[in-house]
Write a protein that holds these residues in place. Sequence first.
Motif, PDB file in Angstrom:
ATOM      1  N   ASN A  64       0.813  -1.206   0.000  1.00  0.00           N
ATOM      2  CA  ASN A  64       0.000   0.000   0.000  1.00  0.00           C
ATOM      3  C   ASN A  64       0.850   1.261   0.000  1.00  0.00           C
ATOM      4  O   ASN A  64       0.560   2.232  -0.708  1.00  0.00           O
ATOM      5  CB  ASN A  64      -0.937   0.004   1.216  1.00  0.00           C
ATOM      6  CG  ASN A  64      -2.081  -0.971   1.061  1.00  0.00           C
ATOM      7  OD1 ASN A  64      -2.380  -1.420  -0.041  1.00  0.00           O
ATOM      8  ND2 ASN A  64      -2.712  -1.322   2.160  1.00  0.00           N
ATOM      9  N   TYR A  65       1.908   1.260   0.815  1.00  0.00           N
ATOM     10  CA  TYR A  65       2.800   2.416   0.841  1.00  0.00           C
ATOM     11  C   TYR A  65       3.498   2.590  -0.502  1.00  0.00           C
ATOM     12  O   TYR A  65       3.701   3.714  -0.969  1.00  0.00           O
ATOM     13  CB  TYR A  65       3.835   2.272   1.957  1.00  0.00           C
ATOM     14  CG  TYR A  65       3.251   2.300   3.352  1.00  0.00           C
ATOM     15  CD1 TYR A  65       2.363   3.309   3.727  1.00  0.00           C
ATOM     16  CD2 TYR A  65       3.567   1.328   4.297  1.00  0.00           C
ATOM     17  CE1 TYR A  65       1.812   3.343   5.002  1.00  0.00           C
ATOM     18  CE2 TYR A  65       3.024   1.352   5.566  1.00  0.00           C
ATOM     19  CZ  TYR A  65       2.144   2.365   5.919  1.00  0.00           C
ATOM     20  OH  TYR A  65       1.600   2.394   7.175  1.00  0.00           O
ATOM     21  N   SER A  68       1.049   4.134  -2.811  1.00  0.00           N
ATOM     22  CA  SER A  68       0.868   5.544  -2.460  1.00  0.00           C
ATOM     23  C   SER A  68       2.022   6.390  -2.981  1.00  0.00           C
ATOM     24  O   SER A  68       1.818   7.512  -3.450  1.00  0.00           O
ATOM     25  CB  SER A  68       0.749   5.696  -0.940  1.00  0.00           C
ATOM     26  OG  SER A  68      -0.425   5.077  -0.459  1.00  0.00           O
ATOM     27  N   ARG A  79      -5.368   8.847  -7.660  1.00  0.00           N
ATOM     28  CA  ARG A  79      -5.168   8.540  -6.249  1.00  0.00           C
ATOM     29  C   ARG A  79      -6.378   7.800  -5.685  1.00  0.00           C
ATOM     30  O   ARG A  79      -6.240   6.897  -4.855  1.00  0.00           O
ATOM     31  CB  ARG A  79      -4.899   9.830  -5.467  1.00  0.00           C
ATOM     32  CG  ARG A  79      -3.671  10.574  -5.950  1.00  0.00           C
ATOM     33  CD  ARG A  79      -3.169  11.600  -4.957  1.00  0.00           C
ATOM     34  NE  ARG A  79      -4.165  12.513  -4.474  1.00  0.00           N
ATOM     35  CZ  ARG A  79      -4.547  13.637  -5.093  1.00  0.00           C
ATOM     36  NH1 ARG A  79      -3.996  13.958  -6.267  1.00  0.00           N
ATOM     37  NH2 ARG A  79      -5.455  14.426  -4.567  1.00  0.00           N
ATOM     38  N   ASN A 143      -6.845   8.242  -0.661  1.00  0.00           N
ATOM     39  CA  ASN A 143      -5.569   7.546  -0.641  1.00  0.00           C
ATOM     40  C   ASN A 143      -4.830   7.801   0.672  1.00  0.00           C
ATOM     41  O   ASN A 143      -4.299   6.887   1.303  1.00  0.00           O
ATOM     42  CB  ASN A 143      -4.711   7.980  -1.830  1.00  0.00           C
ATOM     43  CG  ASN A 143      -3.471   7.128  -1.980  1.00  0.00           C
ATOM     44  OD1 ASN A 143      -3.567   5.922  -2.118  1.00  0.00           O
ATOM     45  ND2 ASN A 143      -2.316   7.751  -1.916  1.00  0.00           N
ATOM     46  N   ARG A 144      -4.807   9.072   1.101  1.00  0.00           N
ATOM     47  CA  ARG A 144      -4.157   9.403   2.374  1.00  0.00           C
ATOM     48  C   ARG A 144      -4.901   8.766   3.539  1.00  0.00           C
ATOM     49  O   ARG A 144      -4.286   8.244   4.472  1.00  0.00           O
ATOM     50  CB  ARG A 144      -4.090  10.919   2.558  1.00  0.00           C
ATOM     51  CG  ARG A 144      -3.087  11.600   1.656  1.00  0.00           C
ATOM     52  CD  ARG A 144      -2.717  12.963   2.179  1.00  0.00           C
ATOM     53  NE  ARG A 144      -1.720  13.599   1.336  1.00  0.00           N
ATOM     54  CZ  ARG A 144      -0.835  14.488   1.761  1.00  0.00           C
ATOM     55  NH1 ARG A 144      -0.821  14.838   3.030  1.00  0.00           N
ATOM     56  NH2 ARG A 144       0.039  15.031   0.938  1.00  0.00           N
ATOM     57  N   VAL A 147      -4.067   5.061   3.962  1.00  0.00           N
ATOM     58  CA  VAL A 147      -2.779   4.806   4.600  1.00  0.00           C
ATOM     59  C   VAL A 147      -2.913   4.929   6.115  1.00  0.00           C
ATOM     60  O   VAL A 147      -2.409   4.096   6.885  1.00  0.00           O
ATOM     61  CB  VAL A 147      -1.712   5.790   4.065  1.00  0.00           C
ATOM     62  CG1 VAL A 147      -0.424   5.690   4.872  1.00  0.00           C
ATOM     63  CG2 VAL A 147      -1.416   5.505   2.596  1.00  0.00           C
TER      64      VAL A 147
END
Length: 224
Positions: A64-65, A68, A79, A143-144, A147
């Motif tokens: 995932n990171y 991102s 995004r 997206n943020r 995370v």
Amino acid sequence: MAAGCCNGGCSSTKPPVDKTYRRILWTALAINAGMFLTELAASAAADSVSLLADSVDFLADAANYAISLLVLGMALRWRARAALLKGVSLGAVGLLVAFQTAWNAFNQTVPEAGIMGAIGALALAANIACALLLYFHREGDSNRRSVWICSRNDAIANLAVMAAALGVFGTGTGWPDIAVAAIMATLAVWGAAQIIRHAREELAGIAPNVATVPEEKIHNVPAE
């Protein structure tokens, strides 16, 4: 005007890259990749389904990171699509954990409580570090938020793994390990539902925190 925005205005606008956020993502990626390898080995040594579930979760988070980082600076539509992909992958992890939990329950395995406790504490420290790094970057697009949700859920899951280790030690059975794995599966599916919902709202152009606030304002930069 709305049609023009969708056809090439808003959806294709690239926000400025947040260099601080990029460094944080790289740090979190390294931590999660390292913990995946550590917990994978420990789960085999301890025969613990909750450690295995957590190791798979670390792998999913590392991916995932990486995603991102790949879409950082891209238009909101991309995004949101990345967040949607992450939501689906998180849900798949939850289902995998549920399957493994059922298998362990059927076979009545008893894991090593000592290894579970030690690795659970290490994983908790790693996830708290990631959560603290990401806390002030949790708002904004889907997206943020995806995370942040993953990091928050991981810290909660690690506390549960440590509780399972105490339960296994106290009862001499594998049921605490199985119960925690079931909780982790539920957390994964719940988090996936949140991420998918927010991403779909953004793609449809109706997410409250995006539809009502200009994208450039979300990233704290003046509009052009």
